[in-house]
Design an enzyme around this catalytic site. Structure first.
Site, PDB file in Angstrom:
ATOM      1  N   TYR A 120      35.445  44.128  39.878  1.00  5.35           N
ATOM      2  CA  TYR A 120      34.534  43.185  40.123  1.00  5.35           C
ATOM      3  C   TYR A 120      33.197  43.816  40.781  1.00  5.35           C
ATOM      4  O   TYR A 120      32.274  43.164  41.208  1.00  5.35           O
ATOM      5  CB  TYR A 120      35.195  42.199  41.383  1.00  5.35           C
ATOM      6  CG  TYR A 120      36.244  41.364  40.785  1.00  5.35           C
ATOM      7  CD1 TYR A 120      36.162  40.100  40.753  1.00  5.35           C
ATOM      8  CD2 TYR A 120      37.581  41.777  40.759  1.00  5.35           C
ATOM      9  CE1 TYR A 120      36.966  39.038  40.313  1.00  5.35           C
ATOM     10  CE2 TYR A 120      38.588  40.986  40.318  1.00  5.35           C
ATOM     11  CZ  TYR A 120      38.266  39.581  40.112  1.00  5.35           C
ATOM     12  OH  TYR A 120      39.036  38.607  39.536  1.00  5.35           O
ATOM     13  N   ARG A 153      37.535  33.136  46.324  1.00  2.00           N
ATOM     14  CA  ARG A 153      38.086  32.611  44.785  1.00  2.00           C
ATOM     15  C   ARG A 153      37.717  30.856  45.001  1.00  2.00           C
ATOM     16  O   ARG A 153      37.739  30.229  45.846  1.00  2.00           O
ATOM     17  CB  ARG A 153      39.545  33.011  44.685  1.00  2.00           C
ATOM     18  CG  ARG A 153      39.876  34.184  44.546  1.00  2.00           C
ATOM     19  CD  ARG A 153      41.088  34.633  44.263  1.00  2.00           C
ATOM     20  NE  ARG A 153      41.666  36.095  44.144  1.00  2.00           N
ATOM     21  CZ  ARG A 153      41.842  36.745  45.238  1.00  2.00           C
ATOM     22  NH1 ARG A 153      41.785  36.381  46.380  1.00  2.00           N
ATOM     23  NH2 ARG A 153      42.315  37.921  44.863  1.00  2.00           N
ATOM     24  N   HIS A 159      41.053  42.045  47.796  1.00  4.68           N
ATOM     25  CA  HIS A 159      41.832  42.850  46.665  1.00  4.68           C
ATOM     26  C   HIS A 159      42.590  43.726  47.199  1.00  4.68           C
ATOM     27  O   HIS A 159      42.274  44.440  48.203  1.00  4.68           O
ATOM     28  CB  HIS A 159      40.673  43.642  45.859  1.00  4.68           C
ATOM     29  CG  HIS A 159      39.771  42.888  45.105  1.00  4.68           C
ATOM     30  ND1 HIS A 159      38.439  42.484  45.464  1.00  4.68           N
ATOM     31  CD2 HIS A 159      39.965  42.165  43.799  1.00  4.68           C
ATOM     32  CE1 HIS A 159      38.070  41.548  44.482  1.00  4.68           C
ATOM     33  NE2 HIS A 159      38.767  41.658  43.468  1.00  4.68           N
ATOM     34  N   ARG A 208      32.175  35.293  41.854  1.00  7.53           N
ATOM     35  CA  ARG A 208      32.987  36.349  42.786  1.00  7.53           C
ATOM     36  C   ARG A 208      32.490  37.836  42.300  1.00  7.53           C
ATOM     37  O   ARG A 208      32.364  38.507  43.222  1.00  7.53           O
ATOM     38  CB  ARG A 208      34.544  36.144  42.365  1.00  7.53           C
ATOM     39  CG  ARG A 208      35.237  37.115  43.272  1.00  7.53           C
ATOM     40  CD  ARG A 208      36.606  36.504  43.075  1.00  7.53           C
ATOM     41  NE  ARG A 208      37.936  37.372  43.733  1.00  7.53           N
ATOM     42  CZ  ARG A 208      38.198  37.714  45.000  1.00  7.53           C
ATOM     43  NH1 ARG A 208      37.626  37.225  45.803  1.00  7.53           N
ATOM     44  NH2 ARG A 208      38.997  38.794  44.889  1.00  7.53           N
ATOM     45  N   LYS A 232      45.861  34.045  46.377  1.00 11.41           N
ATOM     46  CA  LYS A 232      46.429  34.432  45.025  1.00 11.41           C
ATOM     47  C   LYS A 232      47.262  35.581  45.132  1.00 11.41           C
ATOM     48  O   LYS A 232      48.309  35.427  44.569  1.00 11.41           O
ATOM     49  CB  LYS A 232      45.474  34.931  44.121  1.00 11.41           C
ATOM     50  CG  LYS A 232      45.592  35.035  42.567  1.00 11.41           C
ATOM     51  CD  LYS A 232      44.307  35.423  41.857  1.00 11.41           C
ATOM     52  CE  LYS A 232      44.984  35.786  40.569  1.00 11.41           C
ATOM     53  NZ  LYS A 232      43.672  36.150  39.487  1.00 11.41           N
ATOM     54  N   HIS A 245      33.754  31.786  38.189  1.00  9.10           N
ATOM     55  CA  HIS A 245      34.500  33.006  38.722  1.00  9.10           C
ATOM     56  C   HIS A 245      33.448  34.037  38.760  1.00  9.10           C
ATOM     57  O   HIS A 245      33.804  35.323  39.453  1.00  9.10           O
ATOM     58  CB  HIS A 245      35.613  33.321  38.081  1.00  9.10           C
ATOM     59  CG  HIS A 245      36.715  34.376  38.622  1.00  9.10           C
ATOM     60  ND1 HIS A 245      37.571  34.276  39.823  1.00  9.10           N
ATOM     61  CD2 HIS A 245      36.904  35.543  38.297  1.00  9.10           C
ATOM     62  CE1 HIS A 245      38.283  35.305  40.074  1.00  9.10           C
ATOM     63  NE2 HIS A 245      37.783  36.101  39.178  1.00  9.10           N
TER      64      HIS A 245
END
Length: 328
Positions: A315, A199, A306, A283, A224, A280
C-alpha cells in the site's frame, strides 16, 4: 483396486473394493482420474468413504443456496460473499449435480470467466467455491471430492499501485457534491477515507459511540484482520466528522449501503473522466500520504492496521522524486 481407461474422449476411473459399491467417474485427463481414484481408495482404507452415487441428486445450486442461508450470514464479509454466491447461482455451473461437477467443469468455468474478468476475480470466486464444497463435505456429509483442488488457479496479479492525484481528487469531489447526487454522504466518506486510510467496510461500520472527537480517535471493534484497533484522527478528519449529523437511527456515522456507495463512486469517476480507480485505491493513496508524515513504518502500520511490513509495502507507494529530494 482402481482401473483407468480412455473412453469416448474422456478418462474413466473405476474403483472396486470389497464391502463397497463400485465407484465410477469420468475426467478430462488421465492425471485427474488417477488423483480421484487414489482419494477414493484412501477414504475406503480409512473407513471414511461414502458412495458418490448419493451426490447425483444434489445440485451445486442446492449447496450454494444452503451455504448462503446457513453459513454466510455469520461472516464479517457476509454481504460480499452473498453477492458472489448469487452470481454463481445464475451461471450454468450451478446446474451440475455434485456427482458431475468434475475438475474439467470447474476449469471450463474458469476459462469462460477469464474472458470477461481479471485473474484476481477468478481466484476469489474459486476460493469461495472451494470453501463451500469443503464445508459441505465436512459438515453436511457430501460424499464427493473437492474438484477445485485439482483446478489450476490463474497466476496472482501484481498488487495495484493506482494513486489518486490531487487534480483527480478535486474533480472527483466536485462530481460527488450533494447538488449533483442524491447521497449527501459521499464527499465526507471519500475525504475521511483519504485522511484516515480506513477500509471501506470500516468506514461504513463506523459508529458514533466509538468516536472520541476530543481525543481524536475512532475505535474499530472488529477489522478485516479479526482484531480491534483504534485509529488516530487528524484535525482535518475531526473537522469532517464534526460537520456530519451526529445522530442516526442505526447509530452509524455513514447510514448508506455498500451498493449505494459503490454506484455513486463509479458514476462520479465516470463523469469526472477518472479511469481505472477503485474505492480501495483511496486507501493506497492515504497510506502514501501518511507515510510522508509518519516515516516510522511501525507507527504507520499502527494507523493503517497492517499486521506485517510486507503487507504495508503493498500500500505504500513513495514517489521516486520525493525520495531523491531526501537523498540530497
Amino acid at each position: 483396486m482402481a482401473s483407468i481407461r480412455q473412453r469416448s474422449g474422456t478418462w474413466q476411473a473405476r474403483v472396486r473394493r470389497k464391502g463397497y459399491p463400485d465407484e465410477v467417474a469420468s475426467f478430462k485427463t488421465k492425471t485427474e482420474a488417477q488423483t480421484w481414484a487414489r482419494s477414493i481408495e484412501s477414504a475406503m482404507e480409512h473407513g471414511s468413504h461414502q458412495s458418490i452415487q448419493a451426490a447425483k441428486d444434489v445440485l451445486l445450486s442446492d449447496i450454494l443456496q444452503r451455504y448462503r442461508n446457513e453459513v454466510t450470514p455469520s461472516k464479517r464479509g457476509a454481504q460480499r460473499e452473498a453477492e458472489g454466491i448469487q452470481f454463481m447461482l445464475r451461471q450454468k455451473i450451478a446446474s451440475y449435480s455434485m456427482l458431475n461437477l468434475t475438475p474439467g467443469v470447474v476449469a471450463a468455468y474458469r476459462d469462460e470467466r477469464l474472458r470477461t474478468v481479471g485473474a484476481g476475480t477468478i481466484i476469489r470466486e474459486l476460493s469461495i467455491l472451494s470453501g463451500i464444497i469443503s464445508h459441505a463435505r465436512k459438515e453436511w456429509g457430501l460424499p464427493t471430492a473437492n474438484p477445485c483442488a485439482l483446478v489450476r488457479k490463474p497466476q496472482t496479479p501484481p498488487g495495484r499501485t493506482r494513486l489518486l492525484t490531487s487534480e483527480e481528487e478535486a474533480r472527483l469531489l466536485a462530481e460527488l457534491r450533494p447538488i449533483r447526487r442524491r447521497s449527501s454522504w459521499m464527499v465526507p466518506l471519500v475525504t475521511l477515507a483519504l485522511e484516515s486510510a480506513m477500509r471501506r467496510g470500516e468506514l461504513l461500520s463506523l459508529r458514533w459511540e466509538h468516536i472520541n472527537l476530543t481525543a481524536q480517535t475512532a475505535y474499530l471493534p472488529l477489522t478485516k484482520n479479526g482484531t480491534a484497533r483504534t485509529v488516530p484522527l487528524s484535525r482535518k478528519a475531526v473537522a469532517i466528522l464534526k460537520e456530519l449529523p451526529s445522530y442516526s437511527e442505526s447509530g452509524v456515522v455513514f447510514p448508506t449501503s455498500h451498493m449505494t456507495m459503490h454506484n455513486c463512486f463509479v458514476a462520479a469517476c465516470k463523469r469526472a473522466g477518472i479511469a481505472n480507480l477503485r474505492f480501495h485505491d483511496l486507501r493506497h493513496t492515504a497510506t502514501s500520504r501518511l507515510a510522508e508524515k509518519l516515516p516510522n513504518v511501525i507507527e504507520l502500520a499502527a494507523v493503517t492496521g497492517h499486521q506485517t511490513i510486507q503487507m504495508l509495502k503493498r500500500y505504500y507507494h513513495p514517489k521516486a522524486e520525493a525520495m531523491a529530494q531526501k537523498l540530497g
